[in-house]
Design a protein around this motif. Sequence first.
Motif: not given
Length: 126
Positions: A65-82
Motif C-alpha cells: 500500500v505504501r509503495y503503491t501510493r508513493l508511485i501515485g497509484e490508489e490503494a486501499p488502506d492496509a487491514p490490521t492484523l486482527e
Amino acid sequence: MKREYVKLGTTEYPLCYSTYAIQRLCEIFGSLQSMADELKASKDDVNKSVIIMCTQLQVLIDAGVRYTRLIGEEAPDAPTLESLTELCDMIDLLHMQQAISAVMAKDSATTVDVAPEKNGTAAAAE
C-alpha cells in the motif's frame, strides 16, 4: 519494485517485499531466518502458524500500500492484523502463503541492466 495482489473479501491488496517490509519483519521476528524458522517450527501448531502467516501478510500488504501510493497509484488502506485473521480462513491462508512466497521471490531476484557496448570511435576521438 514488483508487486503481487491478493483479494480478501471484496478488496484487492498489493503486496510488496520492500526494504520497509524487511525492516518490519526483522523488528517483529528478530531476523528473516528467525521468521522462517518460527514458521517451520509451528507446522504442528495451527494457531501459531496462522499468527505468523497473517503477520507476514499484514506487513507485506502495508508495504504494498505504501509503495503503491508513493508511485501515485490508489490503494486501499492496509487491514490490521486482527482484520486479517477475521477475513481469512485456512484455505485463504494457504493461497496467501503462495502469494507471500511469490512476492518475496520476485523482489529477491537480481536483475542487471547492461549498457550497450561503445563502438570505440567516440572514445578514441576524445
